[in-house]
Design a protein around this motif. Sequence first.
Motif, PDB file in Angstrom:
ATOM      1  N   GLY A   1       6.629  -1.842  -4.567  1.00 50.46           N
ATOM      2  CA  GLY A   1       6.149  -3.138  -5.015  1.00 50.46           C
ATOM      3  C   GLY A   1       4.679  -3.216  -5.340  1.00 50.46           C
ATOM      4  O   GLY A   1       4.155  -4.289  -5.607  1.00 50.46           O
ATOM      5  N   GLY A   2       3.973  -2.087  -5.324  1.00 44.09           N
ATOM      6  CA  GLY A   2       2.585  -2.079  -5.754  1.00 44.09           C
ATOM      7  C   GLY A   2       1.543  -2.098  -4.655  1.00 44.09           C
ATOM      8  O   GLY A   2       0.382  -2.401  -4.917  1.00 44.09           O
TER       9      GLY A   2
ATOM     10  N   ILE B   1       4.527   4.682  -6.790  1.00 41.60           N
ATOM     11  CA  ILE B   1       5.014   3.325  -7.071  1.00 41.60           C
ATOM     12  C   ILE B   1       5.633   3.257  -8.462  1.00 41.60           C
ATOM     13  O   ILE B   1       6.746   2.751  -8.619  1.00 41.60           O
ATOM     14  N   THR B   2       4.929   3.762  -9.465  1.00 38.06           N
ATOM     15  CA  THR B   2       5.429   3.632 -10.834  1.00 38.06           C
ATOM     16  C   THR B   2       6.723   4.417 -11.041  1.00 38.06           C
ATOM     17  O   THR B   2       7.600   3.981 -11.776  1.00 38.06           O
ATOM     18  N   ALA B   3       6.850   5.558 -10.408  1.00 35.94           N
ATOM     19  CA  ALA B   3       8.066   6.362 -10.528  1.00 35.94           C
ATOM     20  C   ALA B   3       9.164   5.878  -9.582  1.00 35.94           C
ATOM     21  O   ALA B   3      10.259   6.433  -9.584  1.00 35.94           O
TER      22      ALA B   3
ATOM     23  N   MET C   1      10.278  -6.155  -1.134  1.00 32.78           N
ATOM     24  CA  MET C   1      10.158  -5.180  -0.041  1.00 32.78           C
ATOM     25  C   MET C   1       8.694  -4.950   0.299  1.00 32.78           C
ATOM     26  O   MET C   1       8.305  -4.936   1.470  1.00 32.78           O
ATOM     27  N   GLY C   2       7.872  -4.770  -0.741  1.00 34.76           N
ATOM     28  CA  GLY C   2       6.445  -4.558  -0.524  1.00 34.76           C
ATOM     29  C   GLY C   2       5.802  -5.736   0.186  1.00 34.76           C
ATOM     30  O   GLY C   2       4.984  -5.559   1.097  1.00 34.76           O
TER      31      GLY C   2
END
Length: 149
Positions: free
Chosen positions: A104-105, A134-136, A45-46
Motif C-alpha cells: 500500500g505504499g 511495493i510497485t511489483a 492493508m498498509g
Amino acid sequence: MKSLKIPIRIFLLFTVILVVFSCAVNPVTGKKQLMFISEKQEIEMGKQYDPQVIATFGEYQNPGLLAFIQEKENEMGKISHRPNLEYHVRILDSPVVNAFAVPGGYIYLTRGILAQFNNEAELAGVLAHEMVHITARHTVSQQSKQQVG
C-alpha cells in the motif's frame, strides 16, 4: 467411482476458472501473476499495518528530515510503475540498520540506516529498492500464493 469423477472435474474446472480470473499484470514486469488481493485491499492493508509498525518500533521525530525524505519519495513515486499510488515514508526510532516496506505504499527507514548514508544517492537507492517491493506487489503476490497453498 463415476460419482467421484464429476465432482473432481467440476473442482478442476472451478480451479482453472479461478486462476484465470485471478491473474493480474505485474506493473513492473508486465507479466501475469496470480493475485487475489486488489490494489484497494492492498492500500487498506498498509493502513492497518502502519500503526502496528509504529507501535512496535516507535517513530523518530524529526519533521525536517522526514519532509526531505518524503519529498524525494514523492518525486520518485511520480516516475515509478505505480505513479498514482501515494507513498508514505516513516522514520523508525531504532539504531538497527534496516529499511522495509509494507503493501500500500508504506516505506520504513530506521534512524540506524539513515546514519549510514553518505549522500543523497545512497538514500535514493534504498528508497528505490523498497519502492520496487511495493510497485511489483511482492507481499500481496506472496500472500496470494499462500492462499492457494
